[in-house]
Design an enzyme around this catalytic site. Structure first.
Site, PDB file in Angstrom:
ATOM      1  CG  LEU A 150      -1.926   0.959   1.019  1.00 26.09           C
ATOM      2  CD1 LEU A 150      -3.132   0.344   0.166  1.00 26.09           C
ATOM      3  CD2 LEU A 150      -2.951   0.975   2.339  1.00 26.09           C
ATOM      4  N   GLY A 151       1.698   1.260  -1.209  1.00 26.74           N
ATOM      5  CA  GLY A 151       2.429   2.710  -1.205  1.00 26.74           C
ATOM      6  C   GLY A 151       1.739   3.467  -2.137  1.00 26.74           C
ATOM      7  CB  ILE A 153       1.341   2.243  -7.120  1.00 23.79           C
ATOM      8  CG1 ILE A 153       2.314   3.143  -8.053  1.00 23.79           C
ATOM      9  CG2 ILE A 153       0.463   1.277  -8.260  1.00 23.79           C
ATOM     10  CD1 ILE A 153       3.286   2.444  -8.755  1.00 23.79           C
ATOM     11  NE  ARG A 173       8.990  -3.724   4.477  1.00 25.83           N
ATOM     12  CZ  ARG A 173      10.033  -2.730   4.305  1.00 25.83           C
ATOM     13  NH1 ARG A 173      11.312  -3.239   4.422  1.00 25.83           N
ATOM     14  NH2 ARG A 173       9.987  -1.500   3.867  1.00 25.83           N
ATOM     15  NE  ARG A 230      10.943  -3.054 -11.230  1.00 28.92           N
ATOM     16  CZ  ARG A 230      10.306  -1.829 -11.513  1.00 28.92           C
ATOM     17  NH1 ARG A 230       8.837  -2.081 -11.570  1.00 28.92           N
ATOM     18  NH2 ARG A 230      10.794  -0.941 -11.605  1.00 28.92           N
ATOM     19  CG  ASP A 254       2.452  -3.909 -17.223  1.00 26.28           C
ATOM     20  OD1 ASP A 254       2.546  -4.055 -18.556  1.00 26.28           O
ATOM     21  OD2 ASP A 254       3.378  -3.076 -16.596  1.00 26.28           O
ATOM     22  CD  GLU A 259       9.486  -7.298 -17.169  1.00 28.87           C
ATOM     23  OE1 GLU A 259      10.126  -6.340 -17.351  1.00 28.87           O
ATOM     24  OE2 GLU A 259       8.600  -7.325 -16.370  1.00 28.87           O
ATOM     25  CG  HIS A 277       7.762  -3.539 -17.201  1.00 21.57           C
ATOM     26  ND1 HIS A 277       8.840  -4.201 -16.739  1.00 21.57           N
ATOM     27  CD2 HIS A 277       7.248  -2.529 -16.419  1.00 21.57           C
ATOM     28  CE1 HIS A 277       8.894  -3.461 -15.483  1.00 21.57           C
ATOM     29  NE2 HIS A 277       8.014  -2.467 -15.426  1.00 21.57           N
TER      30      HIS A 277
END
Length: 310
Positions: A150-151, A153, A173, A230, A254, A259, A277
């Site tokens: 929950l940053g 983004i 965390r 990621r 995504d 990759e 991505h």
């Protein structure tokens, strides 16, 4: 005289032109050009522009004795040798906040696409198949949305979920101070509770394969997972097994391990949606990221504090 900048990522013409107002650019966006560019220009390079995926190693940093500024164009910096740079008193910045809305938009586009089966319905329609011959797919609204990370983004994903009348929970965390959302102390517990699991946590060693077999089992046969963080965060082999066995209902990615090559184990599966991505890429997001880097660079070389230090 403008400082020399080594660019290790692809930039469009407008971005390169904007950056060229502040720097003399050495452009090496491909692995085949990278080592040669450092060998030829490393002695004079004072700044590097990269991103979290492309990164910059400690050994490369040491080949640039005049290096004093490293910029990661997006928010991620997992493959950048930050501690080594700091040990050399090199300033490190990123593009925090410049593409958050774009990534959150894309997360919801992926969620809607995989839950509502949009790619398969498009193909069926083009083949002349009418709705009565096709399976029904669930609503997205009024479901439980779990967010891993929950940053900035993750918070924007939550706001979009609220617009779909979703009940929202999250795992970090530690709990996010002041957040009214329901906190879960493990990803497994969150996955067991929610219908849809959106992954927006940072990459790196600490989150590698955070979404593995146990979490996918907890998500269950009606659950969907979306990854816009990621590729390393999701265990590709475990995901392929879960999708093949219908242990979960579907996945939309995504980002993925290996990759830019898409994971072979997922390509033939019907219940997966893949994009290359592009979650943080839009004209608006790229311009904001480039402008942010230029602002950081101008402030640094003017002896002022940078705006978005890592």
């Amino acid at each position: 005289m403008k400082p020399s900048l080594l660019v290790l990522i692809h930039l469009n013409d407008d971005s390169r032109a904007g950056i060229a107002t502040a720097f003399d650019i050495v452009y090496a966006p491909d692995a085949s050009l990278r080592d040669a560019a450092i060998a030829a220009h490393g002695a004079t390079i004072r700044a590097v522009l990269t991103n979290g995926t492309t990164g910059l190693s400690a050994a490369e940093i040491d080949r640039m004795p005049q290096l004093e500024l490293i910029g990661a164009l997006g928010a991620g910096y997992e493959n950048l040798a930050v501690d080594h740079a700091r040990a050399r008193a090199i300033v490190v910045v990123n593009g925090a906040g410049t593409n958050d809305h774009c990534v959150a938009d894309h997360a919801f586009a992926l969620l809607l696409a995989v839950v509502r089966d949009v790619p398969q319905l498009d193909q069926a329609t083009r083949a002349g198949v009418w709705r009565d011959a096709l399976p029904l797919h669930p609503n997205v609204s009024n479901k439980r949305l779990g967010i891993v990370g929950l940053g900035n983004i993750g918070e924007k994903v939550a706001r979009r979920g609220a617009g779909f009348d979703m009940e929202i929970g999250y795992h970090n965390r530690k709990p996010r101070e002041g957040s009214p959302l329901r906190y879960f102390d493990s990803v497994e517990a969150l996955a067991h509770w929610c219908d849809f699991l959106v992954v927006s946590t940072p990459g790196g060693a600490g989150t590698r394969h955070l979404i593995g077999e146990r979490v996918l089992d907890a998500l269950g046969p009606q659950g969907f997972v979306v990854n816009v963080s990621r590729g390393s965060v999701v265990d590709t082999a475990a995901l392929a097994r879960a999708l093949s066995a219908q242990t979960i209902a579907g996945a939309a990615l995504d980002v993925y391990e290996g990759e830019p090559h898409p994971p072979e184990a997922l390509l033939a599966l019907r219940n997966v949606v893949l994009t290359p991505h592009v979650g943080g890429r839009s004209p608006e997001a790229i311009k904001a990221s480039v402008d942010n880097f230029i602002s950081n660079a101008k402030r640094h070389f003017a002896g002022e504090p940078v705006l978005t230090p890592i």
